[in-house]
Design an enzyme around this catalytic site. Structure first.
Site, short mmCIF file in Angstrom:
data_model
loop_
_atom_site.label_atom_id
_atom_site.label_comp_id
_atom_site.label_asym_id
_atom_site.label_seq_id
_atom_site.Cartn_x
_atom_site.Cartn_y
_atom_site.Cartn_z
N LYS A 93 8.07 -20.75 -17.47
CA LYS A 93 8.56 -20.07 -16.27
C LYS A 93 9.73 -20.90 -15.75
O LYS A 93 9.83 -22.10 -16.04
CB LYS A 93 7.44 -20.06 -15.23
CG LYS A 93 7.60 -19.00 -14.19
CD LYS A 93 6.92 -17.71 -14.60
CE LYS A 93 7.11 -16.63 -13.59
NZ LYS A 93 6.44 -15.39 -13.95
N GLY A 193 -2.43 0.59 -2.91
CA GLY A 193 -1.00 0.56 -3.26
C GLY A 193 -0.62 1.80 -4.05
O GLY A 193 -1.37 2.25 -4.92
N GLY A 195 2.52 2.17 -5.69
CA GLY A 195 3.81 1.69 -6.21
C GLY A 195 4.03 2.05 -7.65
O GLY A 195 3.47 3.04 -8.16
N VAL A 197 3.13 0.64 -10.61
CA VAL A 197 2.00 0.65 -11.55
C VAL A 197 0.99 1.73 -11.17
O VAL A 197 0.57 2.54 -12.00
CB VAL A 197 1.30 -0.73 -11.61
CG1 VAL A 197 0.11 -0.67 -12.55
CG2 VAL A 197 2.28 -1.81 -12.07
P1 NAD Z 1 5.25 -2.14 -6.22
O1 NAD Z 1 5.95 -2.97 -5.22
O2 NAD Z 1 5.98 -1.03 -6.88
O3 NAD Z 1 3.92 -1.50 -5.55
C1 NAD Z 1 3.12 -2.14 -4.63
C2 NAD Z 1 2.78 -1.15 -3.53
O4 NAD Z 1 1.82 -1.73 -2.66
C3 NAD Z 1 3.99 -0.77 -2.67
O5 NAD Z 1 4.10 0.63 -2.62
C4 NAD Z 1 3.65 -1.35 -1.30
O6 NAD Z 1 4.13 -0.58 -0.24
C5 NAD Z 1 2.13 -1.35 -1.35
N1 NAD Z 1 1.50 -2.25 -0.39
C6 NAD Z 1 1.96 -3.45 0.05
N2 NAD Z 1 1.08 -3.96 0.94
C7 NAD Z 1 0.06 -3.08 1.05
C8 NAD Z 1 -1.14 -3.05 1.80
N3 NAD Z 1 -1.48 -4.02 2.63
N4 NAD Z 1 -1.97 -1.98 1.65
C9 NAD Z 1 -1.63 -0.98 0.82
N5 NAD Z 1 -0.50 -0.95 0.09
C10 NAD Z 1 0.33 -1.99 0.19
O7 NAD Z 1 4.64 -3.16 -7.29
P2 NAD Z 1 4.12 -2.84 -8.76
O8 NAD Z 1 5.20 -3.14 -9.73
O9 NAD Z 1 3.45 -1.50 -8.78
O10 NAD Z 1 3.04 -3.99 -8.91
C11 NAD Z 1 1.79 -3.92 -8.24
C12 NAD Z 1 1.04 -5.23 -8.42
O11 NAD Z 1 0.82 -5.47 -9.81
C13 NAD Z 1 1.81 -6.46 -7.92
O12 NAD Z 1 0.88 -7.36 -7.40
C14 NAD Z 1 2.45 -7.03 -9.17
O13 NAD Z 1 2.63 -8.43 -9.07
C15 NAD Z 1 1.39 -6.71 -10.21
N6 NAD Z 1 1.92 -6.56 -11.58
C16 NAD Z 1 2.87 -5.64 -11.86
C17 NAD Z 1 3.35 -5.49 -13.15
C18 NAD Z 1 4.38 -4.45 -13.49
O14 NAD Z 1 4.58 -4.18 -14.67
N7 NAD Z 1 5.04 -3.86 -12.52
C19 NAD Z 1 2.86 -6.30 -14.18
C20 NAD Z 1 1.86 -7.24 -13.88
C21 NAD Z 1 1.39 -7.36 -12.57
#
Ligand code: NAD
Length: 385
Positions: A93, A193, A195, A197
């Site tokens: 990293k 969430g 978002g 994923v």
């Molecule tokens: P994202 O930012 O697109 O989605 C996260 C969502 O959670 C957002 O819509 C946000 O508004 C919502 N949120 C924030 N605080 C909240 C709360 N208190 N209550 C309810 N909703 C809330 O992120 P993502 O890319 O979908 O990733 C989601 C999680 O998975 C993150 O923790 C990320 O680190 C992890 N992750 C993602 C990936 C990837 O491929 N994107 C890979 C590994 C891990």
């Protein structure tokens, strides 16, 4: 060292080697180019399985120690994630100390790229917090050791669909363990969430006729997913205590904590978020004692890493999905090990990851004609020694 300073003074005030030994790191590289404002640290944790892959994060750390701690912790996590996912990659990293909203420019990222290049492939960088596609394009100008680039320039693009597919597979494996069947039909599932994923995950689950509940802090986001999947929208504060079979954290870390623990009525916790357990030892043990199956975060969300790793061999979406489907078997192995040894699932996962690293490491002891020793032997042989 000043004239009066001893080695002991230095290691006490700045115990860097102690830290490297604690976390078992191979190398850290401190990158400095004052004229460009570059202050970066690359950490290579373990390359037993292959080159160390892990993103670069840009963050306005309060001090150097904070940045070092972060890069050491994150790079170590990558070793475990790659190992348990069956990838031939080590863990690494990088962090750039700076404010991503104010201090980004082409030269800074190109300078960082040259440092990455100087490691000759021991470390492969990618996007992480505070970094965007354009920044990676600048890094790419100086080194080929970059992954996770956009599809438009030959990369693997957004990893979220593959991450979601892996979470879906891990959730099915958890259901198999808890209920004897991996069907999610009729299962009540709460997703935190709406978002990147979770919007994909909700589609997989709705196709299987699961009953979905979803929340987000943004109304437009949660409504869009609900409309597409038939999920019921709930208040973010309600999500932990819902009477559901599965809770899927897909927003924030630290959501399994002292305040939420007693609210859970679910049998399974399985989601995409990183660092779900506020305190791994304490809350991992409490979940085990409360008979809640916990699919360890870095295992079930490894689809993103699998997607980026797939790019190294020439990206193929189908192959990435196929590899992510193996998360099913990995999660089942971990849950079985956890049950057989009465140990929290994240401990089980760490043990299995370490075992793979140790076993593959042993392979390197077997002599082949490619072994670095062969040249030397050849020389000896030629010279009749
Ligand atoms: P994202 O930012 O697109 O989605 C996260 C969502 O959670 C957002 O819509 C946000 O508004 C919502 N949120 C924030 N605080 C909240 C709360 N208190 N209550 C309810 N909703 C809330 O992120 P993502 O890319 O979908 O990733 C989601 C999680 O998975 C993150 O923790 C990320 O680190 C992890 N992750 C993602 C990936 C990837 O491929 N994107 C890979 C590994 C891990």
């Amino acid at each position: 060292m000043t004239a009066n300073e001893t080695d002991a003074d230095i290691s006490e005030n700045f115990p860097l080697f102690g830290k490297l030994q604690d976390y078992e790191h191979e190398q850290i590289v401190v990158c400095s180019e004052p004229s460009l404002g570059l202050k970066a640290i690359i950490a290579v944790h373990d390359t037993t399985l292959g080159p160390a892959l892990g993103g670069v994060r840009m963050w306005p750390y309060n001090n150097e120690q904070e940045a070092i701690r972060d890069v050491l912790r994150l790079s170590r996590g990558m070793t475990y994630k790659a190992a348990i996912s069956g990838l031939n990659l080590g863990g690494g990293k990088a962090v750039i100390i700076g404010d991503p909203r104010k201090e980004k420019n082409e030269s800074l990222f190109r300078a960082f790229g040259r440092y990455v290049d100087s490691l000759g492939g021991r470390y492969i960088t990618a996007e992480d917090v505070g970094i965007n596609v354009q920044n990676m394009e600048w890094v790419r100008m100086e080194t080929k050791y970059v992954s996770g680039l956009p599809k438009s320039i030959g990369g693997s693009g957004d990893p979220s669909p593959v991450t979601a597919y892996g979470v879906y597979q891990g959730m099915k494996a958890s259901a198999k363990k808890a209920y004897g069947s991996d069907s999610l039909e009729g299962k009540r599932i709460a997703i935190q969430g709406a978002g990147h994923v979770s919007s994909h995950l909700a589609k997989f689950l709705s196709k299987e006729d699961a009953e979905l509940f979803i929340c987000d802090i943004y109304e437009d986001k949660v409504n869009a997913v609900a409309e597409e999947t038939g999920a019921k929208v709930v208040d973010p504060d309600e999500i932990y205590g819902l009477d559901v079979d599965i809770f899927s954290p897909c927003a924030l870390g630290g959501v399994v904590n002292d305040d939420t623990m007693d609210q859970f009525k679910c049998d399974i916790i399985a989601g995409a978020a990183n660092n779900v357990l506020d305190n791994e030892d304490k809350h991992g043990r409490m979940l085990l004692d409360n008979d809640i199956l916990y699919a360890p975060d870095y295992v079930i969300n490894a689809g993103g890493l699998i997607n980026v790793a797939s790019e190294l061999e020439g990206y193929n979406e189908e192959r990435a999905h196929k590899q992510a489907s193996k998360i099913y078997d990995t999660i089942l192995d971990i849950l079985n090990y956890s049950e057989d040894n009465n140990t929290p699932t994240f401990v089980a996962s760490n043990i299995l990851a370490e075992k793979r690293i140790a076993n593959v490491g042993q392979i390197h002891n077997i002599y082949t004609s490619d072994s670095k020793f062969s040249g030397h032997i050849g020389e000896l042989y030629k010279n009749n020694v």
